[in-house]
Write a protein that holds these residues in place. Structure first.
Motif, short mmCIF file in Angstrom:
data_model
loop_
_atom_site.label_atom_id
_atom_site.label_comp_id
_atom_site.label_asym_id
_atom_site.label_seq_id
_atom_site.Cartn_x
_atom_site.Cartn_y
_atom_site.Cartn_z
N TYR A 49 -6.30 -7.25 -7.04
CA TYR A 49 -6.94 -7.10 -5.74
C TYR A 49 -6.01 -7.68 -4.65
N ASP A 50 -5.60 -6.82 -3.77
CA ASP A 50 -4.64 -7.21 -2.72
C ASP A 50 -5.42 -7.82 -1.55
N ILE A 51 -5.48 -9.17 -1.48
CA ILE A 51 -6.25 -9.85 -0.44
C ILE A 51 -5.56 -9.75 0.91
N SER A 52 -4.25 -9.80 0.89
CA SER A 52 -3.54 -9.69 2.17
C SER A 52 -3.77 -8.34 2.82
N ALA A 53 -3.83 -7.30 2.02
CA ALA A 53 -4.10 -5.98 2.60
C ALA A 53 -5.50 -5.92 3.17
N VAL A 54 -6.44 -6.59 2.51
CA VAL A 54 -7.81 -6.60 3.02
C VAL A 54 -7.88 -7.37 4.32
N ARG A 55 -7.18 -8.52 4.40
CA ARG A 55 -7.17 -9.28 5.64
C ARG A 55 -6.58 -8.45 6.79
N ARG A 56 -5.48 -7.78 6.46
CA ARG A 56 -4.84 -6.98 7.49
C ARG A 56 -5.76 -5.86 7.94
N GLU A 57 -6.48 -5.26 6.97
CA GLU A 57 -7.38 -4.16 7.31
C GLU A 57 -8.55 -4.66 8.14
N GLN A 58 -9.08 -5.84 7.79
CA GLN A 58 -10.19 -6.39 8.55
C GLN A 58 -9.75 -6.82 9.96
N ARG A 59 -8.50 -7.28 10.05
CA ARG A 59 -8.01 -7.75 11.35
C ARG A 59 -7.77 -6.57 12.29
N GLU A 60 -7.16 -5.51 11.73
CA GLU A 60 -6.86 -4.37 12.59
C GLU A 60 -8.13 -3.56 12.85
N HIS A 61 -8.85 -3.21 11.76
CA HIS A 61 -10.11 -2.48 11.83
C HIS A 61 -10.02 -1.30 12.80
N PRO A 62 -9.18 -0.32 12.51
CA PRO A 62 -9.04 0.80 13.44
C PRO A 62 -10.30 1.64 13.44
N ALA A 63 -10.51 2.36 14.49
CA ALA A 63 -11.72 3.19 14.64
C ALA A 63 -11.62 4.46 13.82
N ASP A 64 -10.45 5.09 13.76
CA ASP A 64 -10.27 6.37 13.07
C ASP A 64 -9.32 6.19 11.89
N PRO A 65 -9.63 6.85 10.72
CA PRO A 65 -8.69 6.77 9.58
C PRO A 65 -7.41 7.55 9.85
N SER A 66 -6.33 7.09 9.27
CA SER A 66 -5.04 7.71 9.47
C SER A 66 -4.53 8.32 8.16
N LEU A 67 -3.53 9.18 8.26
CA LEU A 67 -2.93 9.80 7.07
C LEU A 67 -2.24 8.77 6.19
N THR A 68 -1.66 7.77 6.82
CA THR A 68 -0.98 6.72 6.04
C THR A 68 -1.97 5.94 5.19
N ARG A 69 -3.13 5.62 5.79
CA ARG A 69 -4.14 4.91 5.01
C ARG A 69 -4.66 5.76 3.85
N PHE A 70 -4.83 7.05 4.09
CA PHE A 70 -5.32 7.94 3.02
C PHE A 70 -4.32 8.03 1.87
N ILE A 71 -3.03 8.18 2.22
CA ILE A 71 -2.01 8.27 1.17
C ILE A 71 -1.91 6.94 0.43
N GLY A 72 -1.98 5.82 1.16
CA GLY A 72 -1.95 4.52 0.50
C GLY A 72 -3.12 4.31 -0.43
N ALA A 73 -4.31 4.77 -0.03
CA ALA A 73 -5.49 4.64 -0.90
C ALA A 73 -5.36 5.50 -2.15
N GLU A 74 -4.77 6.69 -1.98
CA GLU A 74 -4.60 7.57 -3.15
C GLU A 74 -3.58 6.99 -4.13
N LEU A 75 -2.56 6.32 -3.60
CA LEU A 75 -1.53 5.76 -4.47
C LEU A 75 -1.99 4.49 -5.17
N THR A 76 -2.88 3.76 -4.58
CA THR A 76 -3.31 2.48 -5.17
C THR A 76 -4.71 2.54 -5.77
#
Length: 595
Positions: A49-76
């Motif tokens: 479980y990547d806690i740093s990625a979760v912190r970064r995601e909670q800190r940024e909390h963008p309104a719209d999903p991006s292609l980079t996030r989708f590809i990263g989720a598919e890879l991990t």
């Protein structure tokens, strides 16, 4: 009081702020304590479980999903197969079952093949000797005197009929020219020969299905108890029908062997390839159908018969080709690749077909051991004192394999291919016959030993010593309660007739019998002379009068649905897999059709 209320409000605000922080960062407490476990709130990666990625995601909390996030989720993104353990375990068991099918199927095929070999060798080895003994009995009757109610025993009558059928059909086959038939078939086109071969296979199945019924009708007509002498005339039309059936079936197999011979001798081998591909068409016709255990048993027996018949056809083709090349051993190696291709295609098609049928119908590989035990039970049952049929006939009923037409054709081909001249040649023929007899005896001994082992493993040995009922019905159905309670014309019930036989013959006095003892005839068909040990039954006048039957109480009427449910429940209650396999009398080669 105002200070106290202000302090309480500040504490409530602090508690709310702390609660919001914990909701945003649920891993803080775990991180401080050093116990970072698997929680459903944390995103799952490939093994951690990547806690740093979760912190970064909670800190940024963008309104719209991006292609980079989708590809990263598919890879991990990860998953766990143990969440559906039952499904994957079942799939693995299916793979293991498919891997076990070739071994279990070939065990059944080998056992059934040697059963067919035993029935086929019986025609050439023991049947002539039995016919000779029956003829000697007929010739010695005037000298020894007539004693008994029959000239010959039923088994001897059947042997005489089989011998006469073989002699007549063999003499009729001399008028059929094999060479002319071969050249007539060779002049046809490839497509015509392919259609002819398919038609011959269908015709062979139909002949095998109806042929054993013709022979059984002849045997029963010739051996059934008759009140008048003129009733024996009915044997003549049955005998003529049986002779014509064996003759036509032998010609059919001869045309089939000639077509296979043409395929072997063709230059480009295209016809042989087409005929071998016809075996794979069989997979399409049977794999995608629903099969029960009994249907699979039918198809297994059919495959055993087809494999044995194919081997005999290959033997006939090799004999004809070796004769044309003056028995040159080098030509045998020329035929070997084609023979190997035919045998390999037969085995491969059977394995693929049975593997996918068991997979699609959820049938385990252990069912083939039950089939093997059922065939072994047939072999041992034919050796009992209460045997009702010969072993070769039981194999014919079970597998649809009738050895008489194939034996007639093989004798015809061997007699035309091998020239016997001189004393040395006849000596070799006699030694060859002794070798066949030795092979038959050895094969029978081994089969009996293996059959005893298979029957004991299946816990079916108790069924071997079950005595048949005194008045068996022709349809094989149990009599109803009204039929059991109905009195006979002599005033005795059926139960009294069965139990009132204290002085039975020696064959019924022992509870167990050997598998090699002589069958004993039924004594209820013919009257036996009175003896001192067995007093005569009392006359009807001296018997006490039987009380009239009490009127039965009318049963409450049931609706059609209730009757159907009760009948289905009773059938399911008394149904067992082994009983189903043993109750089926004949599995013909046409038995792989699905109702």
């Amino acid at each position: 009081m105002a200070d106290l209320s202000g302090t309480e409000l500040s504490e409530e605000k602090e508690a709310e702020i702390e609660l919001k922080k914990r909701q945003k960062r649920p891993w803080d407490d775990l991180h401080k304590s050093g116990k970072i476990g698997i929680t459903p709130e944390l995103p799952e990666t490939l093994g951690f479980y990547d806690i740093s990625a979760v912190r970064r995601e909670q800190r940024e909390h963008p309104a719209d999903p991006s292609l980079t996030r989708f590809i990263g989720a598919e890879l991990t993104r990860g998953y766990f197969l143990e969440h559906n353990e039952a499904k994957y375990t079942e799939r693995r068991e299916r793979v293991y079952t498919c891997m076990r099918i070739p071994k279990e199927l070939e065990k059944l095929m080998i056992f059934g093949f040697f059963l067919c070999v035993d029935a086929f060798l019986y025609v050439f080895t023991l049947l002539p000797l039995r016919v000779l003994l029956a003829v000697l009995r007929l010739l010695t009757l005037p000298c020894c005197g007539f004693s008994g109610s029959r000239l010959l025993q039923p088994a001897q009558v059947c042997d005489m009929l089989k011998g006469l059928i073989l002699v007549l059909c063999f003499s009729m086959m001399h008028y059929v020219d094999y060479s002319m038939m071969y050249h007539l078939i060779r002049g046809q086109s490839v497509i015509k020969l392919y259609l002819i071969y398919n038609m011959l296979e269908v015709a062979d199945r139909l002949f095998s299905s109806f042929g054993q019924d013709i022979l059984d009708a002849l045997y029963w007509t010739a051996t059934e108890p008759k009140e008048r002498k003129r009733d024996s005339i009915g044997v003549i039309p049955h005998f003529i029908m049986a002779v014509f059936y064996v003759f036509l079936h032998a010609i059919l197999i001869m045309v089939q062997a000639s077509t296979l011979n043409v395929a072997f001798n063709s230059h480009n081998k295209s016809l042989l390839t087409i005929m071998m591909s016809n075996n794979f068409v069989e997979i399409k016709g049977s794999v995608f159908k629903k099969f029960e255990k009994n249907n699979l048993f039918q198809m297994s027996n059919s495959d055993i018969k087809e494999r044995f018949t194919s081997y005999v056809l290959l033997l006939i083709v090799c004999l004809r080709n070796m004769e044309q090349f003056a028995w040159n051993p080098e030509h045998l190696w020329v035929l070997f690749p084609d023979v190997f291709m035919v045998v390999t295609s037969e085995v491969a098609v059977d394995i693929i077909k049975h593997a996918f049928i068991t997979k699609f119908n959820d049938i385990t590989a252990d069912v083939y051991s039950e089939y093997r035990a059922s065939l072994a039970f047939d072999l041992l049952s034919s050796r009992q004192k209460n045997a009702c049929t010969d072993y070769s006939d039981s194999v014919a009923r079970r597998m649809g394999f009738i050895p008489l037409p194939l034996a007639v054709l093989l004798i015809r081909v061997v007699m035309s291919s091998v020239k016997v001249q001189g004393a040395l040649s006849y000596t070799c023929v006699f030694l060859f016959y002794l070798g066949l007899v030795s092979l038959k005896v050895l094969n029978s001994i081994v089969l009996l030993g293996k059959s005893c082992v298979y029957v004991k493993r299946a816990n079916m040995e108790d069924k071997l010593f079950e005595r048949p009922s005194a008045t068996p019905s022709s349809s094989g159905k149990t009599p109803s309660k009204a039929d059991q309670d109905r009195p006979t014309p002599s005033g005795e019930s059926k139960v009294e007739q069965i139990t009132a036989t204290p002085c039975s013959p020696p064959s019924c006095s022992s509870s167990s019998s050997s598998v090699t003892t002589q069958p004993a005839p039924r004594t209820d068909l013919f009257p036996t002379p009175p003896t001192d040990a067995c007093p005569p039954p009392p006359s009807p006048a001296s018997r006490p009068p039987t009380p009239p039957p009490e009127p039965e109480q009318p049963a409450p009427s049931l609706s059609k649905e209730e009757e159907g449910e009760a009948q289905g429940a009773s059938e399911l209650k008394h149904r067992t897999p082994k009983k189903d396999l043993l109750e089926i009398d004949r599995f013909t080669i046409c038995g792989n059709r699905i109702d």
